[in-house]
Scaffold this active site. Sequence first.
Site, PDB file in Angstrom:
ATOM      1  N   ASP A  45      42.159  10.043  61.377  1.00 51.99           N
ATOM      2  CA  ASP A  45      41.553  11.138  62.137  1.00 51.99           C
ATOM      3  C   ASP A  45      40.243  10.706  62.772  1.00 51.99           C
ATOM      4  OD1 ASP A  45      43.559  12.879  61.713  1.00 51.99           O
ATOM      5  OD2 ASP A  45      42.580  13.982  60.073  1.00 51.99           O
ATOM      6  N   ASP A  82      39.135   6.576  58.833  1.00 58.84           N
ATOM      7  CA  ASP A  82      40.567   6.839  58.646  1.00 58.84           C
ATOM      8  C   ASP A  82      41.204   7.191  59.992  1.00 58.84           C
ATOM      9  OD1 ASP A  82      39.679   9.320  59.253  1.00 58.84           O
ATOM     10  OD2 ASP A  82      40.061  10.198  57.274  1.00 58.84           O
ATOM     11  N   GLU A 103      31.932  13.894  62.897  1.00 53.34           N
ATOM     12  CA  GLU A 103      33.265  14.442  62.656  1.00 53.34           C
ATOM     13  C   GLU A 103      33.212  15.416  61.484  1.00 53.34           C
ATOM     14  OE1 GLU A 103      35.941  11.556  61.163  1.00 53.34           O
ATOM     15  OE2 GLU A 103      37.612  12.954  60.979  1.00 53.34           O
ATOM     16  N   ASP A 138      34.873   9.207  60.177  1.00 47.82           N
ATOM     17  CA  ASP A 138      35.433   8.512  59.017  1.00 47.82           C
ATOM     18  C   ASP A 138      36.217   7.277  59.430  1.00 47.82           C
ATOM     19  OD1 ASP A 138      34.427  10.318  57.235  1.00 47.82           O
ATOM     20  OD2 ASP A 138      36.205  11.625  57.333  1.00 47.82           O
TER      21      ASP A 138
END
Length: 639
Positions: free
Chosen positions: A504, A502, A427, A500
């Site tokens: 996203d 998170d 990513e 990640d």
Amino acid sequence: MQQKPQEEYGAEQIQVLEGLEAVRKRPGMYIGSTGPKGLHHLVYEIVDNAIDEALAGYCDKILVDLLPGDVVRVKDNGRGIPVGIQPKLGISAVTVVFTVLHAGGKFGGGGYNYSGGLHGVGASVVNALSEWLEVEVCDGENRYYQRFQRGKEDAPLKCLGPTTETGTTVTFKADEEMFETCVYDYDTLKSRLREQAFLNAGINITLTDQRGEEPVTDKLHYEGGISSFVQHLNKHKELLHDKVIYMAQEEEHQKAEVALQYTSGYTDLILTFANNIHTTDGGTHEDGFKRALTRVLNDYAKKFNLIKDNKKLTGDDVREGLTAVVSVKLQEAQFEGQTKARLGNTEMRAMVEGMVYDKLMTYLEENPAVGKALVEKGLSAAHAREAAKRARDLTRRKSALESSTLPGKLADCIERDINKTELYLVEGDSAGGSAKAGRDAHTQAILPMWGKMINVEKARLEKVYNNEKLTPVVTALGCGLGNDFDISRLRYGKVIIMADADVDGSHIRTLLLTFFFRFMRPLLEEGHVYLAQPPLFKLWRGKQVRYAFTEEERDRYAKELAGPNNQKVEIQRYKGLGEMNPQQLWETTMDPATRTVLRVDVEDAARADELFTILMGDKVAPRKEFIEQNAKYVTDLDI
Ligand code: TTJ
């Protein structure tokens, strides 16, 4: 208890022990693996016996309890395993069941005939692989008890005294010497037991987790059988018609049931079972079902002038949006293929095809609104297919998917043996840069992914062909997609998603997994897809550095680093992969010698489909509800 002459008893006993010794020597041969799958298999083996008793009509309650100390207890209220002496071996039938390999639940005639051929390796295998196992049998007159350790009896079956109860209780602890882990996953058990409850309408299975402070219980009971199963699978989907269509037929030695319902989505989910065993590779029952479905919709459409004469709906067209469960029961089921997960009995093809053709045709004639909706759905799929073909033919020569040119962003590796190679889907460009700099260029290839990708659930195949974000993934992997997917062309043995922890990152992870699930499912089925596990924290004191992957680890390492004089420890929470330099990324996340990667396993396609649909589907309400309820899981999505 009657005693046989010493030498004869001894010889048979030795044979029995040799049998169980073979199980302990090569456990994988009997239960598939010694990992979590094999461990859970032990529970299914025992529960299947109780289900057989329920199917024979003598038991209506099954309790499965997870107890502290990795102990499992399975209890039914059936007739109880027979306690009488087996003439051949001179020992109680209970003892035979737990010590003789391949002694199933069949004692003389009159029993249930459709027990599983693939699984059904029996209680003796579970016993052989258990540190200890206890069985209690109540036959309405007396209570009996026997205990074993690693397959060997402590003492013969003992009568404990009178009782009016009936039933069988088996309690066991898997042997830590045999399994990588002995910790059961509640949801895994629940999902398989629920499937069994759907397949055996009316059966009551209660699963209870007594390992924590508060017990957790699920009552698995579905009067609607496989119709409830389809309803459950479609729970979060937009429906094309409101009632599940159900049909069943019973002949002398075999029976078949089918439940189906169309959604407005573009994918299909067909789950097939033979003798309650999930036939993940389909087989004759699935072939018969598909053939009938295609014939019914074409014939129906013609008969009612819903389609032009020359037009034909293909199998793919009529399956778009379909959710179906096919369950057959037959004697002497033949399971074929490498994983023995495909039904081979040819008589089943004719039976299912004949039944579905007749009954579905009748149903659609009696419910013309449903008939019309299904034909229209098929026609719209056919239009999309034709449009996609035209687009493909036009662009074929220079299509990125067909070309041998690798994507520009790909930093390929040198090695070509796919047993050694890995593709990291990373990513973000900055993390991609670090990964390129930190990797082992010999075996590790890097493909940076960025931006928002299209929502795969909503998109038809032709959109995916043209999607610039996914095209590089397809080209890098080298095996095409959809019906053209060819796993033999795969260019990397491991496909590792590195994103990640998170929202996203979770988004990208979910989208990629959905994409693989929809269009490259064999990639998941054959275990090529992994999730990288980057650390969440960096802790350091002076030159000493530790990385923590959980909050629990963070606290432990902080204590360790602080030492007896409680020195100050610095803690950094990584907000993203981009915060790590190439060396750190290599050390913590990419070095095959030290990293952890999670294999993504689509063992339960139904569960994965449900999760994807909730996260990506058209219906906003269930997604919102799901995310609110599972906020903490969504970021570390694990299917
Ligand atoms: C067989 O035919 C005669 C009457 O009893 C039948 C039988 O074996 N029933 C039976 C077996 N009920 N329950 C079991 C059983 C339950 C558990 C939890 C585990 C095992 C190995 C068997």
